[in-house]
Motif scaffolding. Sequence first.
Motif, PDB file in Angstrom:
ATOM      1  N   SER A 165      -5.342 -52.178   5.240  1.00 63.88           N
ATOM      2  CA  SER A 165      -4.996 -51.227   4.178  1.00 63.88           C
ATOM      3  C   SER A 165      -5.632 -49.856   4.390  1.00 63.88           C
ATOM      4  CB  SER A 165      -5.404 -51.794   2.811  1.00 63.88           C
ATOM      5  OG  SER A 165      -6.787 -52.021   2.786  1.00 63.88           O
ATOM      6  N   ALA A 166      -6.283 -49.669   5.532  1.00 63.44           N
ATOM      7  CA  ALA A 166      -6.910 -48.367   5.827  1.00 63.44           C
ATOM      8  C   ALA A 166      -5.907 -47.478   6.566  1.00 63.44           C
ATOM      9  CB  ALA A 166      -8.148 -48.568   6.685  1.00 63.44           C
ATOM     10  N   PRO A 167      -5.876 -46.185   6.232  1.00 68.15           N
ATOM     11  CA  PRO A 167      -4.972 -45.285   6.967  1.00 68.15           C
ATOM     12  C   PRO A 167      -5.489 -44.931   8.360  1.00 68.15           C
ATOM     13  CG  PRO A 167      -6.210 -44.060   5.301  1.00 68.15           C
ATOM     14  CD  PRO A 167      -6.565 -45.512   5.122  1.00 68.15           C
ATOM     15  N   LEU A 168      -6.776 -45.182   8.594  1.00 66.04           N
ATOM     16  CA  LEU A 168      -7.384 -44.724   9.842  1.00 66.04           C
ATOM     17  C   LEU A 168      -8.436 -45.721  10.329  1.00 66.04           C
ATOM     18  CD1 LEU A 168      -7.904 -42.228  11.810  1.00 66.04           C
ATOM     19  CD2 LEU A 168      -9.704 -41.570  10.191  1.00 66.04           C
ATOM     20  N   GLY A 169      -8.434 -45.921  11.627  1.00 64.66           N
ATOM     21  CA  GLY A 169      -9.504 -46.692  12.255  1.00 64.66           C
ATOM     22  C   GLY A 169     -10.019 -45.897  13.445  1.00 64.66           C
ATOM     23  N   VAL A 170     -11.303 -46.031  13.703  1.00 59.66           N
ATOM     24  CA  VAL A 170     -11.876 -45.394  14.897  1.00 59.66           C
ATOM     25  C   VAL A 170     -12.611 -46.483  15.676  1.00 59.66           C
ATOM     26  CG1 VAL A 170     -13.435 -43.634  15.799  1.00 59.66           C
ATOM     27  CG2 VAL A 170     -12.178 -43.200  13.669  1.00 59.66           C
ATOM     28  N   VAL A 171     -12.189 -46.690  16.913  1.00 65.90           N
ATOM     29  CA  VAL A 171     -12.882 -47.659  17.763  1.00 65.90           C
ATOM     30  C   VAL A 171     -13.880 -46.866  18.604  1.00 65.90           C
ATOM     31  CG1 VAL A 171     -12.660 -49.426  19.540  1.00 65.90           C
ATOM     32  CG2 VAL A 171     -10.871 -49.171  17.793  1.00 65.90           C
ATOM     33  N   VAL A 172     -15.153 -47.183  18.414  1.00 65.92           N
ATOM     34  CA  VAL A 172     -16.207 -46.447  19.116  1.00 65.92           C
ATOM     35  C   VAL A 172     -16.565 -47.241  20.377  1.00 65.92           C
ATOM     36  CG1 VAL A 172     -18.509 -45.459  18.952  1.00 65.92           C
ATOM     37  CG2 VAL A 172     -17.039 -45.568  16.910  1.00 65.92           C
ATOM     38  N   VAL A 216     -11.577 -46.235   7.855  1.00 61.18           N
ATOM     39  CA  VAL A 216     -11.747 -45.008   7.058  1.00 61.18           C
ATOM     40  C   VAL A 216     -10.549 -44.825   6.131  1.00 61.18           C
ATOM     41  CG1 VAL A 216     -12.194 -42.512   7.147  1.00 61.18           C
ATOM     42  CG2 VAL A 216     -12.907 -43.955   9.071  1.00 61.18           C
ATOM     43  N   GLY A 217     -10.823 -44.392   4.913  1.00 56.81           N
ATOM     44  CA  GLY A 217      -9.745 -44.077   3.969  1.00 56.81           C
ATOM     45  C   GLY A 217     -10.346 -43.372   2.763  1.00 56.81           C
ATOM     46  N   TRP A 218      -9.475 -43.116   1.776  1.00 60.18           N
ATOM     47  CA  TRP A 218      -9.963 -42.513   0.532  1.00 60.18           C
ATOM     48  C   TRP A 218     -10.428 -43.635  -0.382  1.00 60.18           C
ATOM     49  CZ3 TRP A 218     -10.938 -37.540   0.719  1.00 60.18           C
ATOM     50  CH2 TRP A 218     -10.254 -36.775   1.662  1.00 60.18           C
ATOM     51  N   PRO A 219     -11.651 -43.574  -0.870  1.00 62.75           N
ATOM     52  CA  PRO A 219     -12.246 -44.726  -1.549  1.00 62.75           C
ATOM     53  C   PRO A 219     -11.517 -45.151  -2.819  1.00 62.75           C
ATOM     54  CG  PRO A 219     -13.695 -42.797  -1.682  1.00 62.75           C
ATOM     55  CD  PRO A 219     -12.583 -42.443  -0.755  1.00 62.75           C
ATOM     56  N   ALA A 220     -11.302 -46.457  -2.941  1.00 63.64           N
ATOM     57  CA  ALA A 220     -10.735 -47.028  -4.170  1.00 63.64           C
ATOM     58  C   ALA A 220     -11.803 -47.860  -4.874  1.00 63.64           C
ATOM     59  CB  ALA A 220      -9.514 -47.883  -3.835  1.00 63.64           C
ATOM     60  N   GLU A 221     -13.037 -47.694  -4.458  1.00 59.59           N
ATOM     61  CA  GLU A 221     -14.162 -48.355  -5.132  1.00 59.59           C
ATOM     62  C   GLU A 221     -15.348 -47.407  -5.109  1.00 59.59           C
ATOM     63  OE1 GLU A 221     -15.570 -51.852  -3.097  1.00 59.59           O
ATOM     64  OE2 GLU A 221     -15.288 -50.960  -1.119  1.00 59.59           O
ATOM     65  N   ILE A 222     -16.144 -47.511  -6.156  1.00 60.16           N
ATOM     66  CA  ILE A 222     -17.340 -46.666  -6.240  1.00 60.16           C
ATOM     67  C   ILE A 222     -18.555 -47.584  -6.251  1.00 60.16           C
ATOM     68  CG2 ILE A 222     -18.621 -45.041  -7.687  1.00 60.16           C
ATOM     69  CD1 ILE A 222     -15.847 -44.134  -8.782  1.00 60.16           C
ATOM     70  N   LYS A 223     -19.500 -47.274  -5.407  1.00 62.57           N
ATOM     71  CA  LYS A 223     -20.710 -48.092  -5.344  1.00 62.57           C
ATOM     72  C   LYS A 223     -21.915 -47.233  -5.677  1.00 62.57           C
ATOM     73  CE  LYS A 223     -19.149 -51.518  -2.080  1.00 62.57           C
ATOM     74  NZ  LYS A 223     -19.416 -52.126  -0.756  1.00 62.57           N
ATOM     75  N   GLU A 224     -22.932 -47.877  -6.229  1.00 59.14           N
ATOM     76  CA  GLU A 224     -24.109 -47.106  -6.639  1.00 59.14           C
ATOM     77  C   GLU A 224     -24.922 -46.659  -5.420  1.00 59.14           C
ATOM     78  OE1 GLU A 224     -26.959 -49.521  -8.730  1.00 59.14           O
ATOM     79  OE2 GLU A 224     -27.109 -50.892  -7.032  1.00 59.14           O
ATOM     80  N   ALA A 225     -25.528 -45.489  -5.563  1.00 57.09           N
ATOM     81  CA  ALA A 225     -26.470 -45.026  -4.540  1.00 57.09           C
ATOM     82  C   ALA A 225     -27.690 -45.944  -4.594  1.00 57.09           C
ATOM     83  CB  ALA A 225     -26.870 -43.585  -4.839  1.00 57.09           C
ATOM     84  N   ARG A 226     -28.242 -46.222  -3.441  1.00 57.44           N
ATOM     85  CA  ARG A 226     -29.409 -47.113  -3.431  1.00 57.44           C
ATOM     86  C   ARG A 226     -30.179 -46.962  -2.123  1.00 57.44           C
ATOM     87  NH1 ARG A 226     -26.670 -52.888  -1.596  1.00 57.44           N
ATOM     88  NH2 ARG A 226     -26.440 -52.225   0.556  1.00 57.44           N
ATOM     89  N   THR A 227     -31.411 -47.451  -2.137  1.00 54.21           N
ATOM     90  CA  THR A 227     -32.137 -47.682  -0.891  1.00 54.21           C
ATOM     91  C   THR A 227     -32.468 -49.170  -0.864  1.00 54.21           C
ATOM     92  OG1 THR A 227     -34.141 -47.257   0.381  1.00 54.21           O
ATOM     93  CG2 THR A 227     -34.320 -47.068  -2.004  1.00 54.21           C
ATOM     94  N   ARG A 228     -32.718 -49.691   0.295  1.00 54.67           N
ATOM     95  CA  ARG A 228     -33.187 -51.084   0.378  1.00 54.67           C
ATOM     96  C   ARG A 228     -34.649 -51.074   0.830  1.00 54.67           C
ATOM     97  NH1 ARG A 228     -28.515 -51.049   2.853  1.00 54.67           N
ATOM     98  NH2 ARG A 228     -29.253 -51.815   4.855  1.00 54.67           N
TER      99      ARG A 228
END
Length: 173
Positions: free
Chosen positions: A73-80, A150-162
Amino acid sequence: MNDDLNFIFARRSVRRYREGEDVSEELVRDLLEAAMAAPSANCTDPWHFVVVRDRDKLNRIAAALPYGKMLTSAPLGVVVCGDLERAHAGELSYLLQDCSAAIQNLLLAAHALGLGACWLGVHPREDRIEALRTLFCLPSHILPVSAVAVGWPAEIKEARTRYRDEAVHRDVW
Ligand SMILES: Cc1cc2nc3c(=O)[nH]c(=O)nc-3n(C[C@H](O)[C@H](O)[C@H](O)COP(=O)(O)O)c2cc1C
């Protein structure tokens, strides 16, 4: 968490993308410029990036990566990929470290540009390496290290550190 570093804490793995919203070629260029600004041992820059927009190819990568299904479902992929002939001292470890730095830069750039991205592991799984090698006709000295969805986000996640205190050692272990 220091607010000045929020763009680092807010970079999260994004696995859901808004449907039908493409990533422009201009943004792809931005992502790749950021990736290629990463530190690299002896400045050898052993990286290569296969930019994938073709839906069939994206689906085939997803089929090869057990935890990469979001590529369908991503419009873009980058193979590194890394070039063993360019890597510092011909060492695989330098190649992997350099490519990992480039991937992290790409992920941070994606976040800074409002995109969502997710690192997808390839190396050292031989089956995944071989599948991508075949799919993209990679020469034998080119090693696929990871893929990035890579795509335009359809989910929002909280900023955090571990952050963990016990992972920090001062002056001695
Ligand atoms: C080497 C590597 C391989 C990864 N492979 C995958 C993967 O195959 N699929 C996936 O969904 N996430 C993958 N991730 C993302 C991690 O799951 C994620 O970074 C971790 O859970 C921390 O979450 P965050 O990125 O939101 O901070 C990978 C990350 C790294 C560094």
